[in-house]
Scaffold this active site. Structure first.
Site, PDB file in Angstrom:
ATOM      1  N   GLU A   1      -2.083 -20.832 -15.529  1.00 13.21           N
ATOM      2  CA  GLU A   1      -3.312 -21.615 -15.568  1.00 13.21           C
ATOM      3  C   GLU A   1      -4.192 -21.018 -16.652  1.00 13.21           C
ATOM      4  OE1 GLU A   1      -7.235 -23.038 -13.092  1.00 13.21           O
ATOM      5  OE2 GLU A   1      -6.550 -20.981 -13.038  1.00 13.21           O
TER       6      GLU A   1
ATOM      7  N   HIS B   1      -7.000 -29.913  -7.624  1.00 12.28           N
ATOM      8  CA  HIS B   1      -7.965 -29.558  -6.585  1.00 12.28           C
ATOM      9  C   HIS B   1      -9.315 -29.157  -7.158  1.00 12.28           C
ATOM     10  CE1 HIS B   1      -6.311 -25.944  -8.214  1.00 12.28           C
ATOM     11  NE2 HIS B   1      -7.199 -25.199  -7.595  1.00 12.28           N
TER      12      HIS B   1
ATOM     13  N   ASP C   1     -13.307  -8.993  -9.987  1.00 14.03           N
ATOM     14  CA  ASP C   1     -12.103  -8.953 -10.830  1.00 14.03           C
ATOM     15  C   ASP C   1     -11.391  -7.613 -10.693  1.00 14.03           C
ATOM     16  OD1 ASP C   1     -13.001 -11.402 -11.828  1.00 14.03           O
ATOM     17  OD2 ASP C   1     -12.364 -10.923 -13.869  1.00 14.03           O
TER      18      ASP C   1
ATOM     19  N   TYR D   1      -7.965 -14.036 -18.061  1.00 10.66           N
ATOM     20  CA  TYR D   1      -9.154 -13.180 -17.914  1.00 10.66           C
ATOM     21  C   TYR D   1      -8.846 -11.783 -17.406  1.00 10.66           C
ATOM     22  CZ  TYR D   1     -10.555 -18.077 -17.617  1.00 10.66           C
ATOM     23  OH  TYR D   1     -10.670 -19.426 -17.837  1.00 10.66           O
ATOM     24  N   LEU D   2      -7.606 -11.339 -17.529  1.00  6.62           N
ATOM     25  CA  LEU D   2      -7.222 -10.080 -16.873  1.00  6.62           C
ATOM     26  C   LEU D   2      -7.939  -8.854 -17.431  1.00  6.62           C
ATOM     27  CD1 LEU D   2      -3.351 -10.489 -16.390  1.00  6.62           C
ATOM     28  CD2 LEU D   2      -5.222 -11.256 -14.916  1.00  6.62           C
TER      29      LEU D   2
ATOM     30  N   GLN E   1     -15.810 -12.705  -5.563  1.00  4.15           N
ATOM     31  CA  GLN E   1     -14.449 -12.511  -6.080  1.00  4.15           C
ATOM     32  C   GLN E   1     -14.434 -11.475  -7.205  1.00  4.15           C
ATOM     33  OE1 GLN E   1     -14.205 -16.728  -6.908  1.00  4.15           O
ATOM     34  NE2 GLN E   1     -12.319 -16.902  -5.731  1.00  4.15           N
TER      35      GLN E   1
ATOM     36  N   ASP F   1      -2.747 -17.960 -11.470  1.00  4.81           N
ATOM     37  CA  ASP F   1      -4.128 -18.438 -11.453  1.00  4.81           C
ATOM     38  C   ASP F   1      -4.976 -17.663 -12.457  1.00  4.81           C
ATOM     39  OD1 ASP F   1      -6.259 -19.956  -9.846  1.00  4.81           O
ATOM     40  OD2 ASP F   1      -6.993 -17.903  -9.685  1.00  4.81           O
TER      41      ASP F   1
ATOM     42  N   ASN G   1      -6.170 -12.180 -10.890  1.00  7.50           N
ATOM     43  CA  ASN G   1      -7.350 -11.794 -11.668  1.00  7.50           C
ATOM     44  C   ASN G   1      -8.410 -11.130 -10.797  1.00  7.50           C
ATOM     45  OD1 ASN G   1      -9.190 -12.007 -14.108  1.00  7.50           O
ATOM     46  ND2 ASN G   1     -10.349 -13.182 -12.591  1.00  7.50           N
TER      47      ASN G   1
ATOM     48  N   ASP H   1     -13.506 -19.723  -1.380  1.00  9.07           N
ATOM     49  CA  ASP H   1     -13.023 -20.424  -2.570  1.00  9.07           C
ATOM     50  C   ASP H   1     -11.643 -21.002  -2.257  1.00  9.07           C
ATOM     51  OD1 ASP H   1     -12.710 -21.454  -5.096  1.00  9.07           O
ATOM     52  OD2 ASP H   1     -12.118 -19.557  -6.012  1.00  9.07           O
TER      53      ASP H   1
HETATM   54  C1  GLC Z   1      -8.574 -21.309 -10.462  1.00 10.62           C
HETATM   55  C2  GLC Z   1      -8.412 -22.269  -9.300  1.00 10.62           C
HETATM   56  C3  GLC Z   1      -9.758 -22.558  -8.711  1.00 10.62           C
HETATM   57  C4  GLC Z   1     -10.406 -21.267  -8.280  1.00 10.62           C
HETATM   58  C5  GLC Z   1     -10.455 -20.282  -9.449  1.00 10.62           C
HETATM   59  C6  GLC Z   1     -10.869 -18.923  -9.008  1.00 10.62           C
HETATM   60  O1  GLC Z   1      -9.247 -21.877 -11.509  1.00 10.62           O
HETATM   61  O2  GLC Z   1      -7.773 -23.439  -9.729  1.00 10.62           O
HETATM   62  O3  GLC Z   1      -9.675 -23.441  -7.636  1.00 10.62           O
HETATM   63  O4  GLC Z   1     -11.699 -21.507  -7.803  1.00 10.62           O
HETATM   64  O5  GLC Z   1      -9.192 -20.134 -10.050  1.00 10.62           O
HETATM   65  O6  GLC Z   1      -9.830 -18.326  -8.282  1.00 10.62           O
END
Ligand code: GLC
Length: 560
Positions: free
Chosen positions: A245, A310, A173, A207-208, A171, A203, A104, A62
C-alpha cells in the site's frame, strides 16, 4: 494450495473485513464462522482471492489497523482455529487468502509501547518507537489524517517526550532503525505465513523510516528493508505475495516493485481517481495522462487496480484543481469529504446509475493489473456519510430483507454499525437475496464480467496499448497476450457517440465481436467505425469458435 509463480496476475481479489460480513453468535459483530459460511457466495462471484483485513486484538479505534497483539486473533472474531478453518475452507474452494502486515505502527495499547515508556532512555525497548524532545524535528512531513491530527508528534506524559505517528495519535510508529523491531517483524510474518496464508498486504509501507530534511517517505532505507523482508519471504515461504500500500505518484509507487525484489503487487493509486475524473469530464485525457506517466514495471510484478476500498476515495495523487473538481462533482455534500478524499461507495458516487457502475467495472476489469472488488460493491450497496470517520463505507453486508439485512440476529441497536436504511439504498431493496432473484441485477452482471475476464489471460497478463479514437469521450485500448487480442472501447459520455478508431494495427481486417452482447463490428484497413450508446463499452475480439457456444449460452440467459 499449489503456489504457481505469478498466480496473482490471474487473480481477482475480494476485500472483506471479518467484522462486516456475517455475525453468527448474535453479538452484532461479524466473525470468522460467518465469513466461512459465506465462502460459497464469494467463490460463486468468480473471484479467486480474498483479502481479509486486520483481525488481531485491537482497541479498534482504526478498525483494527491499530494492533495491540500481532500474534493473536481478536476474540470478538473467533479463535486461531477459526482462521485455520477459513484458510482450509477457502483453499478447498480454490480461493487464496491474503492477510495484513501492519508494521509501520502499533496501537498505543500494544505492550511494546507500555514497555517503551518504562524502559530507560537509550535502551532498545525504549527505542522500539520514535521519540524526541524536540517536536520541530522532521518539519514539513505531510499529515495524512489532516481532519483529525494537527501534528505527526504527540506528547507522552510518562516520558515527557514526543512520539512520532504518521496516522492517529494512538498509533505510534515503530522504529525500523532498531534491529530488534526488525526481528519482531520477521517473526510475525513467519507466524502467519506458516499458518497457510497466501500473502500479505503491506499497510502504509512508505513510512517506515524517518530522516531529517526529507519527506520521511519512500526513503532508501525503507526500500532496503523491504528487499530484506522479501528475500526472507522467498526463502522461507516461496510463492507468497506482497501487496504494497503505497499511495504515491506512479514513479514513487513503481519503486516498491524494486527490480522485482520488493513487492509483487502495488495499488495504482493515481489511476483510481482518474477513472472517476475521466467519466465525469467525459474525457479520456486523465486516464491517458497517468498511464503514459506510469513506468514499465518488472515482468514478475503487477499493479493492483481498484475503484473503492475501506478508506476514503483518496485524492492525494491529483492536482489541486482536479481535487476540487472531484469534490464538487462527486461530493457536493461537505459531510462526504474527509481528509483529502470522499467517503462514499461506488454506487452512490455513480448516483445509483447502473450504466455508470458497469462502465467503471468494465474499466476495472480490463485495465492493466489485478482487480480488487470491495465487499458490497458487487450488489451496489449504499453508504452512510453521517457515521464517524470512514465507517460509512464499512457497514454490515446486506444478505436479505430480514432483520439487520440478514447480517446478524442481534438487537439492531447492538450492531457494530447500523445497516444502510436510507430510502434509495435501503437494505430491503439492495441485498444478495433480491439480487439473486433478479436476472438483470448488478450481482449477476458482476459474475458475468468476471467469468468473461477469466476466459482471457490477456486481461491479467497482456500488453496494454492505446488505440486512437477520433473523439475525446471515447477511450480505446488493446489488451494482447499471445493469440489473444481484445479491443476495449468505452464511451465515457452520456450522449451517443459516432467514432472512428485507429487500431494501431495498419491494414488490420477482421470481424470483431463484443464479448458481452455479441454485437459484430468490421475492422477495415486498421480502423473501426461505430456508434456507441451513452456509457456503452465493448470488449471486442475476433470470435473464438470454442468460446462461441459458451458466450451465446450466457447471452440467451442474460446472466452467468
Ligand atoms: C492504511 C489503511 C487505513 C488505516 C491506515 C493506518 O492506510 O488502509 O485504513 O487507517 O493505514 O493504519
Amino acid at each position: 494450495m499449489e503456489r504457481t509463480s505469478g498466480w496473482f496476475k490471474d487473480a481477482i481479489i475480494y476485500q472483506v473485513h471479518v467484522k462486516t460480513y456475517r455475525d453468527t453468535n448474535g453479538d452484532g459483530i461479524g466473525d470468522f464462522s460467518g465469513l466461512i459460511s459465506k465462502l460459497d457466495y464469494i467463490r460463486d462471484l468468480g473471484v479467486n482471492t480474498i483479502w481479509v483485513m486486520p483481525f488481531y486484538p485491537s482497541p479498534l479505534r482504526d478498525d483494527g489497523y491499530d494492533i495491540a497483539d500481532y500474534m493473536r486473533i481478536n476474540p470478538t472474531f473467533g479463535k486461531v482455529e477459526d482462521l485455520q478453518t477459513l484458510i482450509r475452507e477457502a483453499h478447498a474452494r480454490d480461493l487464496r487468502v491474503i492477510t495484513e502486515l501492519v508494521i509501520n505502527h502499533t496501537s498505543d495499547q500494544h505492550p511494546w509501547f507500555a514497555r517503551a515508556k518504562k524502559a530507560p532512555a537509550g535502551s532498545s525497548h525504549r527505542d522500539f518507537y520514535v521519540w524526541t524532545d524536540n517536536p520541530e524535528q522532521y518539519q514539513g512531513v505531510r499529515i495524512i489524517f489532516r481532519d483529525f491530527e494537527p501534528s505527526n508528534w504527540s506528547f507522552d506524559e510518562e516520558t515527557g517526550l514526543y512520539y512520532w505517528h504518521r496516522f492517529f495519535n494512538h498509533q505510534p510508529d515503530l522504529n525500523f532503525d532498531n534491529p530488534e523491531v526488525q526481528a519482531e517483524i520477521f517473526a510475525i510474518m513467519d507466524y502467519w505465513a506458516s499458518m497457510g496464508v497466501d500473502g500479505f498486504r503491506l499497510d502504509a509501507i512508505p513510512y517506515l523510516y524517518e530522516r531529517e530534511g526529507t519527506s520521511c517517505e519512500n526513503l532508501p532505507e525503507t526500500h532496503a528493508f523491504l528487499k530484506k523482508l522479501r528475500s526472507y519471504l522467498d526463502e522461507k515461504h516461496p510463492g507468497l505475495l506482497f501487496l504494497a500500500e503505497a499511495n504515491m505518484w506512479p514513479e514513487d509507487s513503481a519503486a516498491y516493485f524494486g527490480e522485482g525484489d520488493e513487492c509483487h503487487m502495488n495499488y495504482h493509486f493515481p489511476l483510481m481517481p482518474r477513472l472517476y475524473l475521466a467519466l465525469k469530464k467525459a474525457d479520456r485525457g486523465p486516464i491517458e495522462y497517468i498511464l503514459n506517466r506510469t513506468p514499465q514495471i518488472p515482468a514478475t510484478c503487477q499493479w493492483a487496480i481498484f475503484l473503492r476500498c475501506h478508506d476514503e476515495l483518496t485524492l492525494e495523487m491529483v492536482t489541486d484543481e482536479d481535487r476540487q473538481f472531484m469534490w464538487e462533482n462527486y461530493s457536493p455534500e461537505p459531510r462526504a469529504r474527509i481528509n483529502l478524499g470522499i467517503r462514499k461507495r461506488l454506487s452512490t458516487l455513480m448516483d445509483n446509475d447502473l450504466r455508470r457502475i458497469k462502465l467503471m467495472n468494465a474499466l476495472l476489469f480490463s485495465m492493466p493489473g489485478t482487480p480488487l472488488v470491495y465487499y458490497g460493491d458487487e450488489i451496489g450497496m449504499g453508504d452512510n456519510i453521517w457515521l464517524n470517520d470512514r465507517d460509512g463505507v464499512r457497514t454490515p453486508m446486506q444478505w436479505n430483507a430480514g432483520l439487520n439485512a440478514g447480517f446478524s440476529e442481534a438487537d439492531p441497536s447492538a450492531l457494530y454499525l447500523p445497516v444502510i436504511a436510507d430510502e434509495e439504498f435501503h437494505f430491503t431493496k439492495i441485498n444478495v437475496e433480491a439480487a439473486e432473484e433478479d436476472p438483470y441485477s448488478l450481482l449477476h452482471w458482476m459474475r458475468r464480467i468476471i467469468s468473461i475476464r477469466k476466459q482471457y489471460a490477456a486481461f491479467g497478463r497482456g500488453d496494454f496499448n492505446f488505440a486512437e479514437a477520433d473523439h475525446p469521450s471515447v477511450l480505446s485500448y488493446w489488451r494482447s497476450y499471445g493469440v489473444e487480442n481484445i479491443l476495449v472501447v468505452v464511451n465515457l459520455s452520456q450522449v451517443l457517440q459516432s467514432t472512428a478508431i485507429d487500431l494501431n494495427k495498419p491494414g488490420f481486417q477482421a470481424v470483431l465481436e463484443d464479448l458481452f452482447s455479441g454485437r459484430r463490428i468490421h475492422a477495415e484497413n486498421g480502423q473501426i467505425k461505430t456508434e456507441l450508446h451513452p456509457f456503452e463499452f465493448l470488449w471486442l475480439t475476433e470470435p473464438r469458435p470454442e468460446l462461441a457456444v459458451l458466450v451465446e449460452d450466457k447471452l440467451v440467459l442474460g446472466l452467468d
